[in-house]
Every structure is written in C-alpha cells, then in structure tokens.
Design a protein around this motif. Structure first.
Motif, PDB file in Angstrom:
ATOM      1  N   LYS A 100       5.953  -8.900   2.889  1.00  0.00           N
ATOM      2  CA  LYS A 100       5.208  -9.592   1.837  1.00  0.00           C
ATOM      3  C   LYS A 100       5.447  -8.927   0.479  1.00  0.00           C
ATOM      4  O   LYS A 100       5.721  -7.738   0.398  1.00  0.00           O
ATOM      5  CB  LYS A 100       3.714  -9.573   2.159  1.00  0.00           C
ATOM      6  N   ASP A 101       5.278  -9.706  -0.567  1.00  0.00           N
ATOM      7  CA  ASP A 101       5.500  -9.211  -1.924  1.00  0.00           C
ATOM      8  C   ASP A 101       4.350  -8.356  -2.452  1.00  0.00           C
ATOM      9  O   ASP A 101       4.492  -7.712  -3.481  1.00  0.00           O
ATOM     10  CB  ASP A 101       5.724 -10.384  -2.894  1.00  0.00           C
ATOM     11  N   ASN A 102       3.202  -8.342  -1.754  1.00  0.00           N
ATOM     12  CA  ASN A 102       2.023  -7.658  -2.273  1.00  0.00           C
ATOM     13  C   ASN A 102       1.915  -6.190  -1.853  1.00  0.00           C
ATOM     14  O   ASN A 102       0.870  -5.569  -2.067  1.00  0.00           O
ATOM     15  CB  ASN A 102       0.755  -8.411  -1.867  1.00  0.00           C
ATOM     16  N   LYS A 157       8.643  -3.132   0.253  1.00  0.00           N
ATOM     17  CA  LYS A 157       9.003  -4.395   0.896  1.00  0.00           C
ATOM     18  C   LYS A 157      10.210  -4.141   1.789  1.00  0.00           C
ATOM     19  O   LYS A 157      11.170  -3.472   1.389  1.00  0.00           O
ATOM     20  CB  LYS A 157       9.316  -5.458  -0.148  1.00  0.00           C
TER      21      LYS A 157
END
Length: 137
Positions: free
Chosen positions: A48-50, A70
């Motif tokens: 995920k990008d978060n 990531k």
C-alpha cells in the motif's frame, strides 16, 4: 517433549528491530503498534502507498523509530530493496512477521513460507534444517 512457558505480555523489545510485512493496516498495523509499544524499532512493509503515514503515526504515538517501505513481496528485487532500506535504517533485523492479506496469497500465489524464503535470501540467512525443509517444499 517440548516445554512451553505461558507468555504474560510483560516483555521488553527495546533495542530490537522488527519487520512487519502487511503492517500498513489491520492485524499487521496492530502488531506493529504492539512491537513499538514494547520498544522495538519497526519497519512497516506493505504494498500500500500509506506506509510512510502509518509509520509516522506509530513513531509519534510510541516514540520509537519506525520506517515505512513499500514492497511487492512477489518480486525478489523489491524484497531486496526493502531489506536494504531496513538494514540501512536499523543495522539489523531481530523479528520478521508476515501479516499478508489473504487476497495476496491467493491472487499472487505466494505463501507466508515463500515470503519468509525471499526475506531469508535477502538477508543471506542460514535456515535451520527444519525450516530449510519447509522452505524447499
């Protein structure tokens, strides 16, 4: 016969470094928070990008070093790059926990043992005979 001791949760991980794959949400994030609460430095590894935002939130809440990386665990190159980033940040890894979403295992046909194998290859770890037999299957 193996003797097991009950763990009461009163343990200290200060000075230890943990990788939590799948740590940007759900059970993985809760596990990363637990490691941080116990004093460990934590690498939040996820597709995920978060990851950076989750890492910053946990670092602020628990006052320990947390990084977000990531990573595509189906790619050995991505796992190698993740391991390089974690080792540059922490210098060592003491704990590794795969908390993959079940869809990753199904969609990409990757098992937690394959992930562990990829991480071991990246770390150039020696596996015990039992672990080696599991990883070869």
């Amino acid at each position: 016969m193996i003797q097991y001791e009950k763990v009461n949760g009163n343990f200290d991980l200060t000075g230890k470094a943990a990788i939590v794959v799948g740590g940007a949400g759900g059970i993985g994030e809760a596990t990363a928070q637990m490691y941080a609460r116990k004093g460990a430095r934590v690498a939040i590894v996820d597709c995920k990008d978060n990851c950076p935002e989750v890492a910053a939130k946990i670092a602020e809440e628990f006052g320990v070093q947390v990084i977000g990386v990531k990573c595509d665990v189906t790619s050995q190159e991505s796992v190698d790059a993740m391991m390089k980033a974690v080792l540059e940040a922490f210098g060592e890894i003491n704990i590794s926990l795969p908390c993959l979403d079940s869809w990753i295992s199904t969609a990409h046909r990757i098992s937690p043992l394959l992930l562990l194998r990829n991480i071991c290859l990246s770390m150039r770890l020696e596996c015990s005979g039992y672990a080696r037999r599991l990883l070869i299957r």
